[in-house]
Scaffold this motif. Structure first.
Motif, PDB file in Angstrom:
ATOM      1  N   PHE A   1       0.801  -1.223   0.000  1.00 28.21           N
ATOM      2  CA  PHE A   1       0.000   0.000   0.000  1.00 28.21           C
ATOM      3  C   PHE A   1       0.835   1.275   0.000  1.00 28.21           C
ATOM      4  N   HIS A   2       2.125   1.138  -0.321  1.00 30.17           N
ATOM      5  CA  HIS A   2       3.038   2.281  -0.456  1.00 30.17           C
ATOM      6  C   HIS A   2       3.099   3.152   0.807  1.00 30.17           C
ATOM      7  N   LEU A   3       3.210   2.475   1.945  1.00 29.19           N
ATOM      8  CA  LEU A   3       3.403   3.153   3.220  1.00 29.19           C
ATOM      9  C   LEU A   3       4.900   3.340   3.450  1.00 29.19           C
ATOM     10  N   PRO A   4       5.294   4.157   4.405  1.00 28.22           N
ATOM     11  CA  PRO A   4       6.730   4.299   4.689  1.00 28.22           C
ATOM     12  C   PRO A   4       7.347   2.947   5.056  1.00 28.22           C
ATOM     13  N   THR A   5       8.530   2.710   4.533  1.00 28.56           N
ATOM     14  CA  THR A   5       9.180   1.422   4.766  1.00 28.56           C
ATOM     15  C   THR A   5      10.690   1.600   4.834  1.00 28.56           C
ATOM     16  N   VAL A   6      11.379   0.527   5.106  1.00 24.18           N
ATOM     17  CA  VAL A   6      12.836   0.558   5.251  1.00 24.18           C
ATOM     18  C   VAL A   6      13.514   0.819   3.914  1.00 24.18           C
ATOM     19  N   SER A   7      13.049   0.123   2.866  1.00 23.97           N
ATOM     20  CA  SER A   7      13.686   0.246   1.558  1.00 23.97           C
ATOM     21  C   SER A   7      12.691  -0.155   0.473  1.00 23.97           C
ATOM     22  N   ARG A   8      12.758   0.517  -0.644  1.00 27.01           N
ATOM     23  CA  ARG A   8      11.933   0.147  -1.799  1.00 27.01           C
ATOM     24  C   ARG A   8      12.785  -0.480  -2.903  1.00 27.01           C
ATOM     25  N   GLN A   9      14.061  -0.622  -2.650  1.00 24.88           N
ATOM     26  CA  GLN A   9      14.966  -1.215  -3.634  1.00 24.88           C
ATOM     27  C   GLN A   9      14.620  -2.685  -3.829  1.00 24.88           C
ATOM     28  N   GLN A  10      14.514  -3.103  -5.090  1.00 23.40           N
ATOM     29  CA  GLN A  10      14.179  -4.495  -5.399  1.00 23.40           C
ATOM     30  C   GLN A  10      15.312  -5.138  -6.182  1.00 23.40           C
ATOM     31  N   PHE A  11      15.439  -6.463  -6.008  1.00 18.94           N
ATOM     32  CA  PHE A  11      16.451  -7.213  -6.745  1.00 18.94           C
ATOM     33  C   PHE A  11      16.081  -7.345  -8.215  1.00 18.94           C
ATOM     34  N   PHE A  12      14.797  -7.480  -8.486  1.00 21.88           N
ATOM     35  CA  PHE A  12      14.328  -7.676  -9.863  1.00 21.88           C
ATOM     36  C   PHE A  12      12.863  -7.263  -9.938  1.00 21.88           C
ATOM     37  N   GLU A  13      12.386  -7.106 -11.144  1.00 20.54           N
ATOM     38  CA  GLU A  13      10.972  -6.785 -11.400  1.00 20.54           C
ATOM     39  C   GLU A  13      10.484  -7.820 -12.404  1.00 20.54           C
ATOM     40  N   SER A  14       9.619  -8.726 -11.950  1.00 19.34           N
ATOM     41  CA  SER A  14       9.140  -9.784 -12.834  1.00 19.34           C
ATOM     42  C   SER A  14       7.710 -10.154 -12.473  1.00 19.34           C
ATOM     43  N   ARG A  15       6.809  -9.970 -13.426  1.00 21.55           N
ATOM     44  CA  ARG A  15       5.410 -10.363 -13.199  1.00 21.55           C
ATOM     45  C   ARG A  15       5.304 -11.869 -13.039  1.00 21.55           C
ATOM     46  N   ILE A  16       6.099 -12.609 -13.794  1.00 28.64           N
ATOM     47  CA  ILE A  16       6.050 -14.072 -13.701  1.00 28.64           C
ATOM     48  C   ILE A  16       6.493 -14.528 -12.313  1.00 28.64           C
ATOM     49  N   ALA A  17       7.612 -13.990 -11.830  1.00 37.17           N
ATOM     50  CA  ALA A  17       8.091 -14.352 -10.488  1.00 37.17           C
ATOM     51  C   ALA A  17       7.065 -13.951  -9.430  1.00 37.17           C
ATOM     52  N   SER A  18       6.439 -12.803  -9.632  1.00 38.70           N
ATOM     53  CA  SER A  18       5.437 -12.334  -8.689  1.00 38.70           C
ATOM     54  C   SER A  18       4.227 -13.272  -8.649  1.00 38.70           C
ATOM     55  N   TRP A  19       3.777 -13.731  -9.805  1.00 39.31           N
ATOM     56  CA  TRP A  19       2.646 -14.674  -9.841  1.00 39.31           C
ATOM     57  C   TRP A  19       3.051 -16.033  -9.276  1.00 39.31           C
ATOM     58  N   ILE A  20       4.284 -16.449  -9.513  1.00 38.30           N
ATOM     59  CA  ILE A  20       4.772 -17.688  -8.890  1.00 38.30           C
ATOM     60  C   ILE A  20       4.755 -17.517  -7.372  1.00 38.30           C
ATOM     61  N   GLY A  21       5.131 -16.336  -6.906  1.00 40.26           N
ATOM     62  CA  GLY A  21       5.072 -16.044  -5.481  1.00 40.26           C
ATOM     63  C   GLY A  21       3.662 -16.173  -4.930  1.00 40.26           C
ATOM     64  N   VAL A  22       2.682 -15.653  -5.669  1.00 35.73           N
ATOM     65  CA  VAL A  22       1.284 -15.775  -5.242  1.00 35.73           C
ATOM     66  C   VAL A  22       0.881 -17.246  -5.175  1.00 35.73           C
ATOM     67  N   LEU A  23       1.277 -18.018  -6.169  1.00 37.51           N
ATOM     68  CA  LEU A  23       0.951 -19.450  -6.164  1.00 37.51           C
ATOM     69  C   LEU A  23       1.600 -20.170  -4.978  1.00 37.51           C
ATOM     70  N   LEU A  24       2.836 -19.802  -4.652  1.00 34.56           N
ATOM     71  CA  LEU A  24       3.491 -20.396  -3.482  1.00 34.56           C
ATOM     72  C   LEU A  24       2.764 -20.006  -2.190  1.00 34.56           C
ATOM     73  N   CYS A  25       2.317 -18.758  -2.120  1.00 39.87           N
ATOM     74  CA  CYS A  25       1.537 -18.324  -0.950  1.00 39.87           C
ATOM     75  C   CYS A  25       0.246 -19.134  -0.829  1.00 39.87           C
ATOM     76  N   LEU A  26      -0.444 -19.325  -1.952  1.00 35.69           N
ATOM     77  CA  LEU A  26      -1.678 -20.115  -1.932  1.00 35.69           C
ATOM     78  C   LEU A  26      -1.399 -21.570  -1.558  1.00 35.69           C
ATOM     79  N   ALA A  27      -0.314 -22.124  -2.081  1.00 43.14           N
ATOM     80  CA  ALA A  27       0.064 -23.497  -1.714  1.00 43.14           C
ATOM     81  C   ALA A  27       0.358 -23.575  -0.216  1.00 43.14           C
ATOM     82  N   GLY A  28       1.033 -22.563   0.315  1.00 46.94           N
ATOM     83  CA  GLY A  28       1.308 -22.527   1.750  1.00 46.94           C
ATOM     84  C   GLY A  28       0.031 -22.465   2.569  1.00 46.94           C
ATOM     85  N   LEU A  29      -0.923 -21.654   2.127  1.00 47.92           N
ATOM     86  CA  LEU A  29      -2.204 -21.564   2.837  1.00 47.92           C
ATOM     87  C   LEU A  29      -2.954 -22.894   2.806  1.00 47.92           C
ATOM     88  N   MET A  30      -2.952 -23.551   1.660  1.00 46.56           N
ATOM     89  CA  MET A  30      -3.637 -24.844   1.554  1.00 46.56           C
ATOM     90  C   MET A  30      -2.975 -25.884   2.461  1.00 46.56           C
TER      91      MET A  30
END
Length: 188
Positions: free
Chosen positions: A60-89
């Motif tokens: 939500f773009h609140l103040p944080t420690v750092s906004r620097q990212q290692f990479f920008e990838s929609r595919i990696a981000s969606w894989i991350g969502v799938l891993l989160c869902l797998a973890g929840l299941m």
């Protein structure tokens, strides 16, 4: 979208655990045993709360420690969502398999029975695997150094707790637990 799903993952994860704790409390079972054996565990909740804030801050773009990212990838981000869902299941299946034996921490007073069925027939520590999947997924959604640090710290803390629990289970259940360990892997 992925960032909001990552926040939802954290809310659902916390919600599942809290609802289970409340349901067990209503049944007369004190399932929250965290920090009763090792008093140093009191250091973990502030870091966990800060982690939750970091997830919300990143999404939500609140103040944080750092906004620097290692990479920008929609595919990696969606894989991350799938891993989160797998973890929840996996967490949900773990909570169902645990039944009334669920505890947060080690319960030497009322340890209940050894659970070896359900998801525990395939993984000895499915809750920690679920949390690890969520942490990895969160890192892929928010690929910054702070989430990488939390990923490694979380894995180390999970392994530390697993070692404690396995020591207790060996003492409590003896040969039955050893046979279970021979049949089922610790993690994956």
């Amino acid at each position: 979208m992925q960032r909001y799903l990552a926040v939802l993952t954290i809310l659902l994860l916390l919600g599942m655990v809290c609802v289970r704790l409340l349901l067990m409390q209503r049944s007369g079972i004190k399932a929250m045993k965290f920090g009763e054996i090792d008093k140093k565990d009191f250091l973990i909740p502030p870091f966990a709360l800060f982690y939750f804030y970091l997830i919300f801050a990143a999404a939500f773009h609140l103040p944080t420690v750092s906004r620097q990212q290692f990479f920008e990838s929609r595919i990696a981000s969606w894989i991350g969502v799938l891993l989160c869902l797998a973890g929840l299941m996996l967490l949900l299946l773990s909570l169902i398999s645990f039944g009334q034996s669920f505890r947060v921490g080690i319960d030497p007073d009322q340890p209940d029975k050894l659970i070896t069925t359900g998801v525990f027939a395939f993984i000895r520590n499915p809750i920690y695997v679920a949390f690890g999947l969520v942490l990895l997924g969160q890192f892929l959604v928010f690929p910054s150094w702070i989430f990488l640090v939390y990923l490694f710290a979380g894995i180390w803390l999970f392994h530390r707790q697993v070692a404690r629990e396995e020591e207790f289970l060996r003492m409590r259940y003896g040969e039955i637990y050893e046979e279970y360990c021979d049949r089922v892997r610790r993690y994956l």
